[in-house]
Design a protein around this motif. Sequence first.
Motif, PDB file in Angstrom:
ATOM      1  N   ALA A   1       2.368  -7.128  10.100  1.00  0.00           N
ATOM      2  CA  ALA A   1       0.984  -7.578   9.994  1.00  0.00           C
ATOM      3  C   ALA A   1       0.328  -7.616  11.371  1.00  0.00           C
ATOM      4  CB  ALA A   1       0.924  -8.950   9.333  1.00  0.00           C
ATOM      5  N   SER A   2       1.036  -8.137  12.369  1.00  0.00           N
ATOM      6  CA  SER A   2       0.471  -8.208  13.710  1.00  0.00           C
ATOM      7  C   SER A   2       0.237  -6.814  14.285  1.00  0.00           C
ATOM      8  CB  SER A   2       1.397  -9.013  14.628  1.00  0.00           C
ATOM      9  OG  SER A   2       0.802  -9.216  15.893  1.00  0.00           O
ATOM     10  N   PHE A   3       1.180  -5.907  14.108  1.00  0.00           N
ATOM     11  CA  PHE A   3       0.984  -4.529  14.563  1.00  0.00           C
ATOM     12  C   PHE A   3      -0.204  -3.897  13.853  1.00  0.00           C
ATOM     13  CE2 PHE A   3       4.705  -4.461  17.105  1.00  0.00           C
ATOM     14  CZ  PHE A   3       4.815  -3.230  17.716  1.00  0.00           C
ATOM     15  N   ALA A   4      -0.311  -4.119  12.535  1.00  0.00           N
ATOM     16  CA  ALA A   4      -1.427  -3.538  11.786  1.00  0.00           C
ATOM     17  C   ALA A   4      -2.757  -4.012  12.348  1.00  0.00           C
ATOM     18  CB  ALA A   4      -1.305  -3.902  10.305  1.00  0.00           C
ATOM     19  N   GLY A   5      -2.884  -5.316  12.582  1.00  0.00           N
ATOM     20  CA  GLY A   5      -4.120  -5.847  13.134  1.00  0.00           C
ATOM     21  C   GLY A   5      -4.378  -5.365  14.548  1.00  0.00           C
ATOM     22  N   ALA A   6      -3.321  -5.315  15.364  1.00  0.00           N
ATOM     23  CA  ALA A   6      -3.479  -4.878  16.754  1.00  0.00           C
ATOM     24  C   ALA A   6      -3.924  -3.425  16.838  1.00  0.00           C
ATOM     25  CB  ALA A   6      -2.165  -5.068  17.502  1.00  0.00           C
ATOM     26  N   LEU A   7      -3.460  -2.593  15.909  1.00  0.00           N
ATOM     27  CA  LEU A   7      -3.804  -1.174  15.906  1.00  0.00           C
ATOM     28  C   LEU A   7      -5.026  -0.855  15.057  1.00  0.00           C
ATOM     29  CD1 LEU A   7      -0.178   0.251  15.501  1.00  0.00           C
ATOM     30  CD2 LEU A   7      -1.554   0.270  17.591  1.00  0.00           C
TER      31      LEU A   7
ATOM     32  N   VAL B   1      -3.575   4.822   8.109  1.00  0.00           N
ATOM     33  CA  VAL B   1      -2.846   5.364   9.263  1.00  0.00           C
ATOM     34  C   VAL B   1      -2.974   6.884   9.271  1.00  0.00           C
ATOM     35  CG1 VAL B   1      -0.590   5.576  10.359  1.00  0.00           C
ATOM     36  CG2 VAL B   1      -1.216   3.446   9.223  1.00  0.00           C
ATOM     37  N   VAL B   2      -3.170   7.430  10.464  1.00  0.00           N
ATOM     38  CA  VAL B   2      -3.180   8.879  10.663  1.00  0.00           C
ATOM     39  C   VAL B   2      -2.132   9.214  11.726  1.00  0.00           C
ATOM     40  CG1 VAL B   2      -5.594   9.144   9.993  1.00  0.00           C
ATOM     41  CG2 VAL B   2      -5.033   8.692  12.384  1.00  0.00           C
ATOM     42  N   PRO B   3      -1.720  10.489  11.834  1.00  0.00           N
ATOM     43  CA  PRO B   3      -0.644  10.829  12.774  1.00  0.00           C
ATOM     44  C   PRO B   3      -0.860  10.358  14.201  1.00  0.00           C
ATOM     45  CG  PRO B   3      -0.973  12.642  11.257  1.00  0.00           C
ATOM     46  CD  PRO B   3      -2.049  11.634  10.947  1.00  0.00           C
ATOM     47  N   HIS B   4      -2.094  10.360  14.688  1.00  0.00           N
ATOM     48  CA  HIS B   4      -2.344   9.915  16.063  1.00  0.00           C
ATOM     49  C   HIS B   4      -1.920   8.466  16.294  1.00  0.00           C
ATOM     50  CE1 HIS B   4      -4.223   9.436  19.956  1.00  0.00           C
ATOM     51  NE2 HIS B   4      -4.944   8.434  19.505  1.00  0.00           N
ATOM     52  N   ASP B   5      -1.890   7.661  15.232  1.00  0.00           N
ATOM     53  CA  ASP B   5      -1.522   6.252  15.388  1.00  0.00           C
ATOM     54  C   ASP B   5      -0.054   6.067  15.747  1.00  0.00           C
ATOM     55  OD1 ASP B   5      -4.073   5.086  14.807  1.00  0.00           O
ATOM     56  OD2 ASP B   5      -3.764   5.627  12.710  1.00  0.00           O
ATOM     57  N   ILE B   6       0.767   7.088  15.533  1.00  0.00           N
ATOM     58  CA  ILE B   6       2.183   6.983  15.907  1.00  0.00           C
ATOM     59  C   ILE B   6       2.307   6.779  17.417  1.00  0.00           C
ATOM     60  CG2 ILE B   6       4.365   8.230  16.055  1.00  0.00           C
ATOM     61  CD1 ILE B   6       3.690   9.502  13.354  1.00  0.00           C
TER      62      ILE B   6
ATOM     63  N   ASN C   1      -3.421  -6.139   6.507  1.00  0.00           N
ATOM     64  CA  ASN C   1      -4.672  -5.842   7.199  1.00  0.00           C
ATOM     65  C   ASN C   1      -5.580  -4.943   6.366  1.00  0.00           C
ATOM     66  OD1 ASN C   1      -6.289  -6.291   9.546  1.00  0.00           O
ATOM     67  ND2 ASN C   1      -5.820  -4.229  10.283  1.00  0.00           N
ATOM     68  N   GLY C   2      -5.544  -5.146   5.060  1.00  0.00           N
ATOM     69  CA  GLY C   2      -6.305  -4.281   4.171  1.00  0.00           C
ATOM     70  C   GLY C   2      -7.802  -4.411   4.320  1.00  0.00           C
ATOM     71  N   ALA C   3      -8.293  -5.595   4.619  1.00  0.00           N
ATOM     72  CA  ALA C   3      -9.740  -5.807   4.684  1.00  0.00           C
ATOM     73  C   ALA C   3     -10.364  -5.159   5.907  1.00  0.00           C
ATOM     74  CB  ALA C   3     -10.047  -7.305   4.666  1.00  0.00           C
ATOM     75  N   ALA C   4      -9.671  -5.183   7.034  1.00  0.00           N
ATOM     76  CA  ALA C   4     -10.265  -4.713   8.289  1.00  0.00           C
ATOM     77  C   ALA C   4      -9.696  -3.382   8.766  1.00  0.00           C
ATOM     78  CB  ALA C   4     -10.064  -5.765   9.382  1.00  0.00           C
TER      79      ALA C   4
ATOM     80  N   VAL D   1      -5.139  -0.768  11.692  1.00  0.00           N
ATOM     81  CA  VAL D   1      -4.769   0.082  10.561  1.00  0.00           C
ATOM     82  C   VAL D   1      -4.260  -0.764   9.400  1.00  0.00           C
ATOM     83  CG1 VAL D   1      -4.191   2.005  12.083  1.00  0.00           C
ATOM     84  CG2 VAL D   1      -2.391   0.403  11.399  1.00  0.00           C
ATOM     85  N   ARG D   2      -4.108  -0.124   8.253  1.00  0.00           N
ATOM     86  CA  ARG D   2      -3.522  -0.763   7.079  1.00  0.00           C
ATOM     87  C   ARG D   2      -2.076  -0.311   6.943  1.00  0.00           C
ATOM     88  NH1 ARG D   2      -8.470   0.919   4.488  1.00  0.00           N
ATOM     89  NH2 ARG D   2      -7.343   2.531   3.337  1.00  0.00           N
ATOM     90  N   LEU D   3      -1.185  -1.262   6.728  1.00  0.00           N
ATOM     91  CA  LEU D   3       0.215  -0.970   6.461  1.00  0.00           C
ATOM     92  C   LEU D   3       0.591  -1.542   5.102  1.00  0.00           C
ATOM     93  CD1 LEU D   3       1.786  -1.708   9.981  1.00  0.00           C
ATOM     94  CD2 LEU D   3       1.037   0.491   9.045  1.00  0.00           C
ATOM     95  N   GLY D   4       1.782  -1.185   4.631  1.00  0.00           N
ATOM     96  CA  GLY D   4       2.210  -1.651   3.316  1.00  0.00           C
ATOM     97  C   GLY D   4       1.717  -0.727   2.214  1.00  0.00           C
ATOM     98  N   GLY D   5       1.838  -1.200   0.978  1.00  0.00           N
ATOM     99  CA  GLY D   5       1.476  -0.373  -0.170  1.00  0.00           C
ATOM    100  C   GLY D   5       2.709   0.159  -0.863  1.00  0.00           C
ATOM    101  N   THR D   6       2.575   1.295  -1.533  1.00  0.00           N
ATOM    102  CA  THR D   6       3.668   1.859  -2.320  1.00  0.00           C
ATOM    103  C   THR D   6       4.682   2.547  -1.414  1.00  0.00           C
ATOM    104  OG1 THR D   6       2.201   2.204  -4.200  1.00  0.00           O
ATOM    105  CG2 THR D   6       4.260   3.442  -4.188  1.00  0.00           C
ATOM    106  N   LEU D   7       5.964   2.228  -1.608  1.00  0.00           N
ATOM    107  CA  LEU D   7       7.062   2.808  -0.843  1.00  0.00           C
ATOM    108  C   LEU D   7       8.087   3.393  -1.800  1.00  0.00           C
ATOM    109  CD1 LEU D   7       7.720  -0.197   1.568  1.00  0.00           C
ATOM    110  CD2 LEU D   7       6.047   1.617   1.873  1.00  0.00           C
TER     111      LEU D   7
END
Length: 315
Positions: A245-251, A279-284, A272-275, A253-259
Amino acid sequence: MGADRVHAYGAAVGLLGDLLLGDPRRGHPVALFGRAAAGVERALWRDHRGWGALHTAVCAGGAVALGAVASRAVRRSPAASVALTAASTWAVVGGTSLVREARAIGRALEAGDVEAARARLPHLCGRDPQALDADGIARAVVESVAENTSDAVVGALVWGGLAGVPGLLGFRAVNTLDAMVGHRSPRHLRYGWASARLDDVAGWPGARLTAVLAAVAGDDPRGAVRAWRDDARKHPSPNAGPVEASFAGALGVRLGGTLSYGGRVEHRPVLNGAAGRPVVPHDIERAARLSRRVGLLALGVTVAARLVAKKGRTS
């Protein structure tokens, strides 16, 4: 030279060794431990929590005991003590290999070679690569970088600061056992229960420090804190939740979902779904840089905390 200065110098040299050298291709101490733990499992396995707890005690306790014996053997030599701490830190910290694998996948995705990225993904995490498109692979990589920054870097530094070489080796042993037997497969549902619970306990302080440092070092500190506060508890893992969650907010982006893991599909809450945006490849690359900054800050925090604690005891 006092034990706290020994730890400070040794941990710094060990982390520098990881930054410069990464993991060895063959004969890595963690791999050797894994083979030994697998042998113990073959001897002890029963579909029972008690036998699994014995397995955990033998393997993790053996690693702690080895660290304690080695530390005692070199305690009269500051140079040898620094060398032992440095070697132990290098052996248990895996930040360079983590970033290297993430960047290799990122380069493949940036070049449009999704098949190469799929082939490389199992080196980093257990997701089913065939079920993922380019953006799905990128999300899996960012999530793995976040979680493993805690497991492979910060957690080890925290326990090294708390308990020296025995703490370093013990934490890596517990984390490795969780990866080997802590998952919910039919064979390990009961046998791996103790390893999974011990890993939750051992990983708790490192995960919180990782989340704090991601907020400090990230592009959006307020977003990191907000995502951690609002979404971390939704994650099924008590330690991966705050970190991801902290990484998602810091970057941003949205993380989680279907795995998908080996054909088994999980639907996890979005972090971090609201804000956040997808994720796109550049975010790596952004996640890899954040992981590096967090690791260096963790070294400073853990060394400083140990030195301050010593000063408090002697004042």
